[in-house]
Scaffold this motif. Structure first.
Motif, PDB file in Angstrom:
ATOM      1  N   ILE A 154       4.927  11.964  -6.843  1.00 36.68           N
ATOM      2  CA  ILE A 154       3.520  11.573  -6.690  1.00 36.68           C
ATOM      3  C   ILE A 154       3.043  10.822  -7.927  1.00 36.68           C
ATOM      4  CG2 ILE A 154       1.161  12.449  -6.473  1.00 36.68           C
ATOM      5  CD1 ILE A 154       2.342  14.790  -4.854  1.00 36.68           C
ATOM      6  N   ARG A 155       3.347  11.355  -9.085  1.00 38.44           N
ATOM      7  CA  ARG A 155       2.914  10.730 -10.349  1.00 38.44           C
ATOM      8  C   ARG A 155       3.485   9.311 -10.464  1.00 38.44           C
ATOM      9  NH1 ARG A 155       4.766  14.448 -13.096  1.00 38.44           N
ATOM     10  NH2 ARG A 155       2.906  15.777 -13.095  1.00 38.44           N
ATOM     11  N   LYS A 156       4.767   9.170 -10.169  1.00 41.29           N
ATOM     12  CA  LYS A 156       5.427   7.863 -10.285  1.00 41.29           C
ATOM     13  C   LYS A 156       4.832   6.853  -9.315  1.00 41.29           C
ATOM     14  CE  LYS A 156       9.545   7.568  -8.438  1.00 41.29           C
ATOM     15  NZ  LYS A 156       9.384   6.592  -7.309  1.00 41.29           N
ATOM     16  N   GLU A 157       4.613   7.281  -8.061  1.00 40.69           N
ATOM     17  CA  GLU A 157       4.107   6.356  -7.051  1.00 40.69           C
ATOM     18  C   GLU A 157       2.661   5.941  -7.343  1.00 40.69           C
ATOM     19  OE1 GLU A 157       5.907   5.083  -4.307  1.00 40.69           O
ATOM     20  OE2 GLU A 157       7.546   5.931  -5.485  1.00 40.69           O
TER      21      GLU A 157
ATOM     22  N   GLU B 283      -7.437   2.157  -5.086  1.00 45.81           N
ATOM     23  CA  GLU B 283      -7.585   3.373  -4.291  1.00 45.81           C
ATOM     24  C   GLU B 283      -6.293   3.669  -3.551  1.00 45.81           C
ATOM     25  OE1 GLU B 283     -11.322   3.984  -2.169  1.00 45.81           O
ATOM     26  OE2 GLU B 283     -10.140   4.471  -0.369  1.00 45.81           O
ATOM     27  N   VAL B 284      -5.930   4.950  -3.516  1.00 44.84           N
ATOM     28  CA  VAL B 284      -4.744   5.412  -2.790  1.00 44.84           C
ATOM     29  C   VAL B 284      -5.152   6.572  -1.894  1.00 44.84           C
ATOM     30  CG1 VAL B 284      -2.455   6.463  -2.961  1.00 44.84           C
ATOM     31  CG2 VAL B 284      -3.131   4.699  -4.590  1.00 44.84           C
ATOM     32  N   VAL B 285      -4.680   6.542  -0.653  1.00 44.62           N
ATOM     33  CA  VAL B 285      -4.935   7.624   0.298  1.00 44.62           C
ATOM     34  C   VAL B 285      -3.670   8.469   0.396  1.00 44.62           C
ATOM     35  CG1 VAL B 285      -5.667   8.233   2.627  1.00 44.62           C
ATOM     36  CG2 VAL B 285      -6.429   6.076   1.603  1.00 44.62           C
TER      37      VAL B 285
ATOM     38  N   VAL C 149      -3.071  17.004  -5.414  1.00 45.39           N
ATOM     39  CA  VAL C 149      -4.281  16.222  -5.649  1.00 45.39           C
ATOM     40  C   VAL C 149      -4.555  16.118  -7.142  1.00 45.39           C
ATOM     41  CG1 VAL C 149      -6.759  16.097  -5.230  1.00 45.39           C
ATOM     42  CG2 VAL C 149      -5.220  16.821  -3.395  1.00 45.39           C
ATOM     43  N   ARG C 150      -4.387  17.214  -7.865  1.00 46.29           N
ATOM     44  CA  ARG C 150      -4.585  17.175  -9.314  1.00 46.29           C
ATOM     45  C   ARG C 150      -3.635  16.167  -9.964  1.00 46.29           C
ATOM     46  NH1 ARG C 150      -3.624  22.169 -10.400  1.00 46.29           N
ATOM     47  NH2 ARG C 150      -5.712  22.954 -10.951  1.00 46.29           N
TER      48      ARG C 150
ATOM     49  N   GLU D   1      -4.853  12.694 -11.927  1.00 44.77           N
ATOM     50  CA  GLU D   1      -4.580  12.565 -13.355  1.00 44.77           C
ATOM     51  C   GLU D   1      -3.569  11.469 -13.677  1.00 44.77           C
ATOM     52  OE1 GLU D   1      -3.383  16.430 -14.664  1.00 44.77           O
ATOM     53  OE2 GLU D   1      -5.404  17.280 -14.555  1.00 44.77           O
ATOM     54  N   ALA D   2      -2.864  10.960 -12.658  1.00 38.33           N
ATOM     55  CA  ALA D   2      -1.783  10.010 -12.907  1.00 38.33           C
ATOM     56  C   ALA D   2      -2.287   8.652 -13.369  1.00 38.33           C
ATOM     57  CB  ALA D   2      -0.921   9.843 -11.648  1.00 38.33           C
ATOM     58  N   ALA D   3      -3.464   8.234 -12.879  1.00 42.38           N
ATOM     59  CA  ALA D   3      -3.972   6.898 -13.211  1.00 42.38           C
ATOM     60  C   ALA D   3      -5.460   6.840 -12.912  1.00 42.38           C
ATOM     61  CB  ALA D   3      -3.230   5.821 -12.407  1.00 42.38           C
TER      62      ALA D   3
END
Length: 428
Positions: free
Chosen positions: A176-179, A190-192, A213-214, A218-220
């Motif tokens: 998730i963080r990488k994507e 925005e990302v869904v 979700v957290r 926090e990723a970007a």
């Protein structure tokens, strides 16, 4: 080689289609232009309703008729659930199920070498793992989708999808963080987050949906929105975690299906209308100006006129910002298909029209409540009469006087007035 892809169905399918396109481009394939034949045509299909399957079959026929030389690849939920001897799929040269979408390119290579039809559909098992698919780019869209979960363990009595998608499988937090960072680096605002049963994320690997979700928030520095959710997973602790992040968009698409408790029990849904109401009230107590949207089914097996009216009244009372209404569609292999007292197509059609009236009254109240507010709107496209279309954090559609330079930017907009089903705003 030139490739063309058609996508039917949900946001998960849209994400997976983009991942397929990306992997094929990495192998040297190029998108086919609208006016040229394609060497390969892929149909990523849907099976959620009988109408979805009929649409896929018609599209298969059209592809074969209009581009007879193309290699036709059928994948998606219809490919997974259709029987091996289903003659309506004869126009497909390659059929690949949902379990191994990453095998499409090797299958094409094998077909080219042997010129024999292929069917690669594996049954799902409890030991299946999540299949990571990377996208990073959504072909000019200002909003991207990220699938973080696949499969469903619920087995609602009307639904074929657990058979089409298997059991719950979750991505890792590192994925998730990488994507999310990849989308942000490519300019997305925005990302869904999407999944087949999105809020069940983590039930297979010891994580919680709130962890996903957290991590995404926090990723970007990018807005995070959620796809369709099962309502009972939205407990207060989860909601409070979401509310910690300014980039979290407070739009909750809580699948209802029926506003009648008797019908919900026949559907094998895992909540009552009272529990659903409490969840909605909790959301509205935690967030400033959230929106609640939903799906509602009419004409489910055994639904009486009294039960239908209970459902319609519940929809209006709850005050949904938008309601997707659809007639119940029988799916062979499900418990509801074998249930007595099936409702006729004529009654379903009438009930859908009546439900739309109840839902529209709720929507009008929601839109009126937005007027006078100033919201941060992501401008997406030039839509009509020189106005540009965008969406607020709670997914209210707004048209504003802007220009090309505002596309894919988040700006402050005052929501001034309504024009029919839309809101007209002005830049602040």
């Amino acid at each position: 080689m030139k490739v063309r892809i058609f996508t039917l169905g949900c946001k998960v399918n849209q994400f997976e289609s983009q991942a397929i396109v990306r992997s094929m481009q990495e192998k040297g394939y190029a998108p086919a232009a609208d006016n040229e034949p394609a060497d390969v045509t892929i149909l990523n299909s849907c099976a959620v309703t009988a109408a979805s399957e009929q649409k896929a079959v018609k599209l298969l026929h059209r592809i074969r008729r209009e581009d007879p030389g193309t290699i036709v690849v059928l994948t998606g939920c219809m490919a997974q659930t259709a029987g091996e001897n289903n003659k309506s799929l004869a126009d497909a040269d390659i059929i690949i199920g949902n379990k191994r979408k990453g095998d499409i390119i090797p299958a094409i290579d094998k077909y080219i070498a042997e010129r024999k039809k292929l069917r690669q559909v594996e049954d799902f098992s409890r030991a299946d793992e999540y299949e990571d698919l990377s996208v990073f780019d959504f072909s000019g869209r200002t909003r991207a989708f990220l699938k973080i979960e696949d499969g469903c363990n619920r087995f609602c009595s009307y639904c074929i999808i657990p058979y089409a998608r298997g059991r719950v499988r979750s991505s890792s937090l590192d994925y998730i963080r990488k994507e999310i960072r990849g989308f942000a680096e490519n300019g997305y605002k925005e990302v869904v987050l999407v999944g087949i049963n999105l809020s069940s994320f983590g039930s297979d690997n010891g994580l919680r949906f709130a962890d996903a979700v957290r991590t995404a928030c926090e990723a970007a520095d990018i807005r995070i929105r959620l796809g369709s959710l099962e309502p009972e997973s939205m407990d207060m602790d989860t909601l409070r975690i979401f509310a910690e992040y300014e980039n979290f968009c407070p739009q909750f698409h809580l699948s209802l299906q029926s506003g009648c408790d008797q019908t919900l029990r026949r559907m094998n849904r895992h909540y009552s209308t009272a529990e659903y109401t409490e969840i909605v009230e909790n959301i509205r107590s935690v967030f400033d100006n959230p929106s609640i949207t939903t799906d509602v089914m009419v004409g489910f097996a055994g639904e009486s006129q009294e039960e239908f009216l209970q459902s319609a009244q519940f929809v209006e009372k709850t005050g949904f910002a938008r309601t997707h209404i659809f007639p119940y569609s029988r799916r062979p292999g499900t418990a509801a298909d074998r249930a007595p007292d099936q409702v006729s197509a004529e009654i379903k059609k009438k009930r859908a029209a009546i439900m739309a009236e109840y839902a529209e009254r709720a929507r009008q109240r929601f839109l009126n409540a937005q007027l006078g507010r100033t919201e941060k709107v992501l401008i997406e496209t030039n839509s009509r009469n020189g106005l540009y279309e965008g969406y607020t954090p709670n997914y209210t559609q707004v048209f504003v006087d802007a220009d090309e330079s505002f596309i894919n930017k988040i700006i402050d907009v005052r929501l001034d007035r309504r024009e029919g089903d839309h809101i007209i705003g002005s830049k602040v």
